[in-house]
Design an enzyme around this catalytic site. Structure first.
Site, PDB file in Angstrom:
ATOM      1  N   GLU A 199      68.416  34.940  17.227  1.00 13.12           N
ATOM      2  CA  GLU A 199      68.574  35.953  18.271  1.00 13.12           C
ATOM      3  C   GLU A 199      70.018  36.083  18.746  1.00 13.12           C
ATOM      4  O   GLU A 199      70.357  37.036  19.432  1.00 13.12           O
ATOM      5  CB  GLU A 199      67.632  35.637  19.453  1.00 13.12           C
ATOM      6  CG  GLU A 199      68.025  34.456  20.342  1.00 13.12           C
ATOM      7  CD  GLU A 199      67.673  33.076  19.776  1.00 13.12           C
ATOM      8  OE1 GLU A 199      67.322  32.976  18.582  1.00 13.12           O
ATOM      9  OE2 GLU A 199      67.767  32.091  20.543  1.00 13.12           O
TER      10      GLU A 199
ATOM     11  N   CYS B 170      64.962  26.660  18.559  1.00 12.11           N
ATOM     12  CA  CYS B 170      65.702  25.599  19.261  1.00 12.11           C
ATOM     13  C   CYS B 170      64.821  24.910  20.304  1.00 12.11           C
ATOM     14  O   CYS B 170      63.944  24.137  19.930  1.00 12.11           O
ATOM     15  CB  CYS B 170      66.994  26.155  19.856  1.00 12.11           C
ATOM     16  SG  CYS B 170      68.171  24.874  20.329  1.00 12.11           S
TER      17      CYS B 170
ATOM     18  N   HIS C 258      69.461  29.748  16.115  1.00 13.43           N
ATOM     19  CA  HIS C 258      69.233  30.896  17.003  1.00 13.43           C
ATOM     20  C   HIS C 258      69.457  32.230  16.296  1.00 13.43           C
ATOM     21  O   HIS C 258      70.517  32.837  16.460  1.00 13.43           O
ATOM     22  CB  HIS C 258      70.180  30.833  18.196  1.00 13.43           C
ATOM     23  CG  HIS C 258      69.939  29.696  19.117  1.00 13.43           C
ATOM     24  ND1 HIS C 258      68.893  29.667  20.008  1.00 13.43           N
ATOM     25  CD2 HIS C 258      70.607  28.541  19.302  1.00 13.43           C
ATOM     26  CE1 HIS C 258      68.924  28.544  20.697  1.00 13.43           C
ATOM     27  NE2 HIS C 258      69.949  27.830  20.286  1.00 13.43           N
TER      28      HIS C 258
ATOM     29  N   ILE D 138      73.202  25.229  18.399  1.00  8.80           N
ATOM     30  CA  ILE D 138      73.800  24.897  19.693  1.00  8.80           C
ATOM     31  C   ILE D 138      73.054  23.709  20.301  1.00  8.80           C
ATOM     32  O   ILE D 138      71.888  23.832  20.670  1.00  8.80           O
ATOM     33  CB  ILE D 138      73.759  26.112  20.646  1.00  8.80           C
ATOM     34  CG1 ILE D 138      74.602  27.250  20.051  1.00  8.80           C
ATOM     35  CG2 ILE D 138      74.265  25.731  22.038  1.00  8.80           C
ATOM     36  CD1 ILE D 138      74.578  28.527  20.843  1.00  8.80           C
ATOM     37  N   ARG D 139      73.718  22.561  20.343  1.00  6.01           N
ATOM     38  CA  ARG D 139      73.050  21.334  20.810  1.00  6.01           C
ATOM     39  C   ARG D 139      71.647  21.283  20.177  1.00  6.01           C
ATOM     40  O   ARG D 139      70.649  21.032  20.855  1.00  6.01           O
ATOM     41  CB  ARG D 139      72.957  21.305  22.335  1.00  6.01           C
ATOM     42  CG  ARG D 139      74.289  21.006  23.020  1.00  6.01           C
ATOM     43  CD  ARG D 139      74.185  21.124  24.544  1.00  6.01           C
ATOM     44  NE  ARG D 139      73.024  20.435  25.084  1.00  6.01           N
ATOM     45  CZ  ARG D 139      73.023  19.175  25.528  1.00  6.01           C
ATOM     46  NH1 ARG D 139      74.129  18.481  25.553  1.00  6.01           N
ATOM     47  NH2 ARG D 139      71.925  18.628  25.989  1.00  6.01           N
TER      48      ARG D 139
ATOM     49  N   ARG E   9      65.817  15.624  19.363  1.00  4.75           N
ATOM     50  CA  ARG E   9      66.600  16.543  20.200  1.00  4.75           C
ATOM     51  C   ARG E   9      68.092  16.239  20.088  1.00  4.75           C
ATOM     52  O   ARG E   9      68.483  15.111  19.835  1.00  4.75           O
ATOM     53  CB  ARG E   9      66.173  16.414  21.669  1.00  4.75           C
ATOM     54  CG  ARG E   9      64.794  16.982  21.948  1.00  4.75           C
ATOM     55  CD  ARG E   9      64.485  16.912  23.431  1.00  4.75           C
ATOM     56  NE  ARG E   9      65.510  17.601  24.204  1.00  4.75           N
ATOM     57  CZ  ARG E   9      65.764  17.361  25.492  1.00  4.75           C
ATOM     58  NH1 ARG E   9      65.066  16.486  26.148  1.00  4.75           N
ATOM     59  NH2 ARG E   9      66.712  18.024  26.114  1.00  4.75           N
TER      60      ARG E   9
ATOM     61  N   GLY F  99      66.735  27.545  25.123  1.00  3.93           N
ATOM     62  CA  GLY F  99      66.880  27.232  26.544  1.00  3.93           C
ATOM     63  C   GLY F  99      66.869  25.728  26.680  1.00  3.93           C
ATOM     64  O   GLY F  99      67.331  25.020  25.780  1.00  3.93           O
ATOM     65  N   GLU F 100      66.337  25.230  27.770  1.00  4.35           N
ATOM     66  CA  GLU F 100      66.211  23.783  27.938  1.00  4.35           C
ATOM     67  C   GLU F 100      64.730  23.411  27.881  1.00  4.35           C
ATOM     68  O   GLU F 100      63.943  23.834  28.730  1.00  4.35           O
ATOM     69  CB  GLU F 100      66.837  23.324  29.254  1.00  4.35           C
ATOM     70  CG  GLU F 100      68.327  23.082  29.147  1.00  4.35           C
ATOM     71  CD  GLU F 100      68.705  22.089  28.030  1.00  4.35           C
ATOM     72  OE1 GLU F 100      68.032  21.048  27.883  1.00  4.35           O
ATOM     73  OE2 GLU F 100      69.653  22.375  27.280  1.00  4.35           O
ATOM     74  N   SER F 101      64.368  22.597  26.887  1.00  3.61           N
ATOM     75  CA  SER F 101      62.948  22.305  26.676  1.00  3.61           C
ATOM     76  C   SER F 101      62.353  21.519  27.843  1.00  3.61           C
ATOM     77  O   SER F 101      61.168  21.661  28.156  1.00  3.61           O
ATOM     78  CB  SER F 101      62.755  21.547  25.364  1.00  3.61           C
ATOM     79  OG  SER F 101      63.479  20.335  25.375  1.00  3.61           O
TER      80      SER F 101
END
Lengths: 196, 320
Positions: free
Chosen positions: A172, A78, A170, A133-134, A104, A46-48
């Site tokens: 998942e 991630c 990831h 992913i990023r 990051r 997600g976004e940390s």
């Protein structure tokens, strides 16, 4: 095993699907009381920065730290990895429980996101599909942190410190549940790995 | 070395599409559907905010936005000022990219694949091929399969959503009616898309062929949607969301997250409203929290009632 998944935002449902595939139900964690009775915890992608903001606002930081310090298994993927780290090289709220330094968006922007086969220590059955992913990377680890996976150029993308597991990628988002099984200790008969 | 050689060398580089880079020893695949759709998975449960300056972007990030949409004008201003609305200045978009660590999206006009290539070249994380800008092509959308950067597109119903996915969209949002602060169209479009998926779930295979034809969507995507019980990509709500309650309403209808356009920076207290909408999107099922976060937010954006809008002023009809 009763597994919690931090569900402030991100791909928590994909983790829940993977756990169900290997026979485990999970609960979504959004408030401190949701941690009651849990035996393990996953911090999803997600976004940390969003995790940090919401976890602070809803009083989750200390309860999450206590949960992790009690020795129960925790795994960050991630953004979840970033959230576990002691040092992220910038002013950002994290749990700060794992002795790793993280960078990051270390590979660049979305156009630099990639998939690559990985060899993960302790995982039998051939290479694991790494979905980055990023993604962040682990720039350095303390001596008591075990590196589980690096890219060919030596970049650290998975590590373990006692009962804490962190992956830049990831699992998942793949259809391969081996790392989820590893996390829950399903394939780990030796006492050495029982901390998972 | 002649110029001709350089030109040839450049034109030999294949245009994006999935390909592998050899870096180190492992083979890296880039620009695949898994990666494009995967980034949208990471945004789920979050709020994507329209911003027009680096300062706005920082306010959004501080409030907990999962991404920002970099624009020169928010939809409410595009609507008021009229004229042709185009891709934003790439320089402005880059300043916004430098100001925050979260993903940055930007809009290109429908069918304007050169604007899309420019946005890809500066490295935006997602392109919104958007009806909010003036369409550049009244027949064709961008062939999005051929890009390394993922696309999000608007849709009013399942047929439109699946046509966009067939063209390579990696994320779908409702069109709603941008720049109005009236959530009614976002509700209509989300209910249409999700309601049609519910119908599909109980449909017999042979009925799906006629249904695919009826909604103008490729059969394989109709079948995949039926099997999954959801769209093959992430679905967000957009267009007219102005309050925490609006965001929570859309989450209850079954979308994966929300875009907020003019609703934040056209309101009285953008930072407070931005934080409140982020919290409402995570805690949409907890009405005590919703009541708490809805307090003392100052003036909401001044709205336009969609039913009072003449048809030619509606943006959602753009796109085919």
């Amino acid at each position: 095993m009763k597994v919690g998944i931090l569900a402030l935002q991100g791909d928590f449902i994909e983790h829940a699907h993977m756990l169900r595939r290997i026979g485990h139900e999970s609960v979504e964690v959004r408030l401190p009381q949701h941690l009651d009775g849990l035996e393990a915890l996953i911090l999803p992608g997600g976004e940390s920065t969003t995790f940090g903001r919401l976890a602070t606002r809803y009083g989750l930081i200390e309860p999450l730290r206590r949960f992790i310090y009690s020795g129960k298994p925790v795994w960050g993927t991630c953004a979840g990895l970033i959230f576990l780290a002691k040092d992220v090289g910038r002013d950002q709220v994290t749990l700060g429980v794992m002795d790793i330094r993280v960078a990051r968006n270390a590979f660049g922007r979305q156009v630099d996101s990639f998939v690559a086969p990985l060899n993960v220590k302790g995982l039998s059955g051939g290479p694991f599909t790494g979905v980055f992913i990023r993604a962040p990377v682990i720039e350095s680890v303390a001596p008591h942190v075990e590196v589980l996976c690096t890219l060919a150029d030596g970049t650290i993308v998975a590590a373990r410190q006692d009962h804490m597991l962190a992956t830049s990628f990831h699992p998942e988002l793949t259809d391969d549940p081996r790392l989820h099984a590893l996390f829950l200790g399903l394939q780990l008969p030796t006492a050495d790995h029982a901390v998972f | 070395m002649s110029n001709e050689f350089i030109i040839n060398a450049v034109s030999d580089v294949p245009h994006a599409s999935p390909k592998a880079n050899d870096r180190g020893n492992e083979r890296r695949e880039v620009g695949t559907d898994l990666l494009k759709r995967g980034l949208a998975q990471m945004l789920k449960g979050g709020v994507i905010m329209d911003v027009v300056t680096p300062d706005h972007a920082r306010v959004a990030e501080q409030a907990g936005a999962v991404a920002v949409m970099a624009l020169e004008r928010v939809p409410a201003d595009i609507r008021r000022q009229g004229g042709v609305a185009r891709m934003s200045d790439p320089g402005l978009i880059q300043q916004i990219m430098e100001a925050v660590t979260i993903p940055v999206m930007a809009k290109c006009r429908i069918g304007h694949f050169v604007e899309a290539r420019i946005l890809e070249a500066i490295g935006v994380d997602y392109i919104d091929e958007s009806e909010v800008l003036t369409p550049a092509d009244e027949e064709h959308h961008v062939d999005k399969r051929d890009f390394k950067v993922p696309f999000v597109c608007g849709a009013r119903n399942l047929g439109e959503a699946l046509r966009r996915i067939n063209e390579g969209a990696a994320m779908i949002r409702s069109k709603g009616e941008a720049g109005t602060g009236d959530v009614v169209e976002a509700v209509r479009h989300a209910r249409a898309i999700l309601g049609e998926i519910n119908r599909l779930k109980t449909m017999k295979r042979e009925e799906m062929f006629a249904y695919a034809k009826e909604i103008g969507a490729p059969f394989h995507l109709v079948e995949e949607t039926a099997d999954l019980g959801r769209l093959p990509v992430v679905l967000f709500a957009a267009g007219g969301i102005a309050t925490p309650a609006d965001a929570a309403l859309m989450m209850h209808l079954g979308v994966d997250g929300v875009f907020v356009g003019s609703g934040i920076f056209k309101s009285g207290d953008p930072a407070a409203r931005a934080q409140a909408i982020v919290q409402a999107t995570t805690y949409y099922n907890d009405f005590k929290i919703l009541a708490e976060v809805s307090k003392n937010l100052g003036e909401p954006m001044v709205g336009i009632n969609v039913s009072s809008l003449p048809a030619e002023h509606k943006l959602a009809g753009r796109g085919w």
